[in-house]
Scaffold this motif. Structure first.
Motif, mmCIF file in Angstrom:
data_model
loop_
_atom_site.group_PDB
_atom_site.id
_atom_site.type_symbol
_atom_site.label_atom_id
_atom_site.label_comp_id
_atom_site.label_asym_id
_atom_site.label_seq_id
_atom_site.Cartn_x
_atom_site.Cartn_y
_atom_site.Cartn_z
ATOM 1 N N HIS A 1 -4.869 6.064 -5.556
ATOM 2 C CA HIS A 1 -6.336 6.093 -5.518
ATOM 3 C C HIS A 1 -6.895 6.076 -6.947
ATOM 4 O O HIS A 1 -6.541 6.935 -7.772
ATOM 5 C CB HIS A 1 -6.832 7.379 -4.828
ATOM 6 C CG HIS A 1 -6.406 7.494 -3.398
ATOM 7 N ND1 HIS A 1 -7.000 6.786 -2.374
ATOM 8 C CD2 HIS A 1 -5.439 8.238 -2.813
ATOM 9 C CE1 HIS A 1 -6.414 7.099 -1.217
ATOM 10 N NE2 HIS A 1 -5.460 7.976 -1.456
ATOM 11 N N GLU B 1 -5.803 1.371 -5.376
ATOM 12 C CA GLU B 1 -6.633 1.552 -4.184
ATOM 13 C C GLU B 1 -7.986 2.097 -4.653
ATOM 14 O O GLU B 1 -8.133 3.287 -4.967
ATOM 15 C CB GLU B 1 -6.008 2.502 -3.146
ATOM 16 C CG GLU B 1 -6.906 2.599 -1.891
ATOM 17 C CD GLU B 1 -6.311 3.362 -0.705
ATOM 18 O OE1 GLU B 1 -5.315 4.083 -0.875
ATOM 19 O OE2 GLU B 1 -6.860 3.230 0.408
ATOM 20 N N HIS C 1 0.846 -1.203 0.000
ATOM 21 C CA HIS C 1 0.000 0.000 0.000
ATOM 22 C C HIS C 1 0.879 1.251 0.000
ATOM 23 O O HIS C 1 1.500 1.580 1.014
ATOM 24 C CB HIS C 1 -0.905 -0.047 1.255
ATOM 25 C CG HIS C 1 -2.019 0.950 1.252
ATOM 26 N ND1 HIS C 1 -3.117 0.835 2.099
ATOM 27 C CD2 HIS C 1 -2.220 2.085 0.534
ATOM 28 C CE1 HIS C 1 -3.928 1.848 1.900
ATOM 29 N NE2 HIS C 1 -3.412 2.628 0.958
ATOM 30 N N HIS D 1 2.534 8.203 1.703
ATOM 31 C CA HIS D 1 2.220 9.273 0.746
ATOM 32 C C HIS D 1 3.447 10.136 0.462
ATOM 33 O O HIS D 1 3.364 11.106 -0.287
ATOM 34 C CB HIS D 1 1.071 10.143 1.261
ATOM 35 C CG HIS D 1 -0.278 9.465 1.167
ATOM 36 N ND1 HIS D 1 -0.625 8.361 1.904
ATOM 37 C CD2 HIS D 1 -1.367 9.751 0.388
ATOM 38 C CE1 HIS D 1 -1.868 7.992 1.602
ATOM 39 N NE2 HIS D 1 -2.336 8.814 0.687
ATOM 40 N N ASP E 1 0.976 2.605 3.795
ATOM 41 C CA ASP E 1 0.059 3.576 3.169
ATOM 42 C C ASP E 1 0.823 4.896 2.991
ATOM 43 O O ASP E 1 0.310 5.982 3.278
ATOM 44 C CB ASP E 1 -1.198 3.776 4.034
ATOM 45 C CG ASP E 1 -2.336 4.476 3.281
ATOM 46 O OD1 ASP E 1 -2.134 4.828 2.100
ATOM 47 O OD2 ASP E 1 -3.402 4.673 3.895
ATOM 48 N N HIS F 1 1.460 5.379 -2.150
ATOM 49 C CA HIS F 1 0.923 6.388 -3.075
ATOM 50 C C HIS F 1 2.030 7.217 -3.705
ATOM 51 O O HIS F 1 3.099 7.391 -3.127
ATOM 52 C CB HIS F 1 -0.064 7.304 -2.345
ATOM 53 C CG HIS F 1 -1.271 6.568 -1.844
ATOM 54 N ND1 HIS F 1 -2.411 6.419 -2.601
ATOM 55 C CD2 HIS F 1 -1.500 5.912 -0.672
ATOM 56 C CE1 HIS F 1 -3.294 5.704 -1.910
ATOM 57 N NE2 HIS F 1 -2.768 5.392 -0.744
HETATM 58 ZN ZN ZN Z 1 -3.977 4.664 0.710
#
Ligand code: ZN
Ligand code: ZN
Length: 434
Positions: free
Chosen positions: A95, A140, A63, A242, A240, A65
């Motif tokens: 996303h 995602e 996961h 970013h 996750d 981004h």
């Molecule tokens: Zn995410």
């Protein structure tokens, strides 16, 4: 000479008599206890196919981004950062955007790797041949409020999609998925989805961006209490991330003979991995990726006959065993017979160390039957026939070996193995009950 011999025999006989007299009154309590009924279990071990001596342990994040959605860094920067921090497997999951290959040419210039560099990363250039590979066709799916990571399926959700429609679509296209950062109090919905869709393999139990919330773990336990032992839901640990400073806190250790796409998918589907976080709430906040001395699991052995699970690990202080949301035991070994009332339909372990926490996947528990200690042949009474069977087993006579429930019934002292002290206990019990 003859007199001496007689005296010697006499002394020995007196000694035996004294020993017998002193020891039997003390044994009354244990003789009574030893008639208790104990459970026998079938333990479904998710690591059954793992050859711990031979398999590699591969570090994976599923996961992350990039600038393809709301991340701060380009795919190229994120991939290079994960590569630098020793990862073996990475899924870029922007996303509502399908990540295809890491060397694509149809996006902004210099945002992806060159084909040459991609090959270097894949073959482990500068890392002694330890390559990093991607989980292909990852996304995602974020149209509904419940986010879902999909893998190996080339699709992107559109307006009006739901968590269920996204899971179903991915399954239809042959992919797999896991639920992200679960919403509290939605457990019932998740249970229904897991029971309906086998391709939804698990749920995030740790998500660094969302602060590794305790209720993620509680949610997992609540789901397992309802779906186990026959429908395991695997726990995933992801960054996750970013931005680059969010890389390298949460990860999964995949147990595989070799790092290939096929093996990664097998591991994700079958739970042959464990979840790790370097963020330890009860201690200091570890600087991510600096030490990596998280609790490493070296072996897990399940003994179905004795109802025990034993974990061998490194870099840890304690191992806790959890069933039905409760810690029921601490230590590297658990004997299910000691926790008749606490054990539900699963058990899992968490290994706590000064530099991190590792979580095993859940073991399914099926209670098979009740057996009476000492009643080895299962005829309803503890008798001298049982004594003879146990003696034969210990002497290895005629290749006679006790197994399964018989072996469990012979473990008089509940030590997890059968030896001469169990024979002594059985003998004492028979003498007392006369
Ligand atoms: Zn995410
Ligand atoms: Zn999300």
């Amino acid at each position: 000479m003859i007199n001496f011999f007689k005296v010697k025999v006499c002394i020995i006989l007196i000694a035996i008599l004294l020993y017998t007299l002193t020891i039997y009154p003390l044994e009354e309590t244990s003789a009574k206890e030893s008639t208790k009924t104990i459970g026998n279990y079938e333990i479904i071990n998710p690591y059954k196919s793992v050859n711990w001596d031979v398999y590699g342990q591969y570090k994976a994040n599923f996961h992350s981004h990039t600038t393809e959605s709301d991340g701060k860094n380009s795919p190229k920067e994120m991939i290079e950062n994960y590569y630098l921090k020793g990862y073996d497997i990475l899924a870029i999951t922007d996303h509502d955007f399908v990540s295809t290959t890491w060397d694509r040419k149809d996006r902004k210039p210099d945002h992806y790797l060159t084909t040459k560099r991609l090959n270097e990363v894949n073959v482990g250039f500068g890392r002694n041949g330890r390559g990093m590979i991607s989980v292909p066709l990852s996304n995602e799916q974020s149209m509904p409020i419940d986010h879902l990571n999909t893998f190996w399926c080339n699709f992107n959700n559109s307006y009006g999609a739901t968590l269920e429609s996204n899971i179903a679509q991915c399954e239809k296209l042959g992919g797999i998925s896991h639920i992200n950062h679960p919403i509290p109090n939605h457990t019932k919905r998740y249970i229904d989805l897991f029971l309906k869709y086998p391709s939804c393999v698990g749920i995030e139990i740790l998500n660094w961006k969302h602060g590794n919330k305790n209720n993620f773990i509680n949610n997992w336990d609540n789901i397992l209490s309802n779906t186990m032992p026959h429908r395991p839901v695997w726990g995933f640990s992801n960054d996750d991330s970013h931005s680059l400073d969010e890389v390298g806190v949460n990860f999964n250790i995949m147990l595989m003979p070799k790092n290939t796409e096929k093996n990664i998918r097998f591991s994700m589907e079958n739970g042959t991995f464990y979840a790790v976080t370097l963020y330890v709430k009860y201690g200091h906040k570890t600087t991510p990726h600096s030490k990596n001395s998280y609790p490493v699991i070296k072996n897990i052995s399940v003994n179905d006959d004795m109802n025990t699970i034993i974990i061998t690990a490194e870099n840890y202080d304690t191992i806790e065993w959890i069933s039905n949301n409760k810690v029921i035991e601490s230590g590297h070994r658990i004997n299910l017979n000691n926790y008749e009332n606490e054990i539900g339909n699963y058990i899992r372990a968490q290994i706590k160390g000064p530099e991190g926490l590792s979580y095993t996947q859940p073991f399914g528990i099926i209670k098979k039957s009740n057996i009476v200690l000492g009643d080895i042949n299962g005829d309803g009474v503890v008798s001298s026939t049982d004594y003879i069977l146990l003696k034969k087993h210990l002497n290895g006579k005629d290749g006679y070996i006790l197994k399964g429930e018989k072996l469990l019934a012979a473990d008089f002292n509940n030590t997890g193995s059968v030896n001469s002290s169990d024979l002594t206990s059985l003998k004492r019990y028979l003498l007392r009950s006369k």
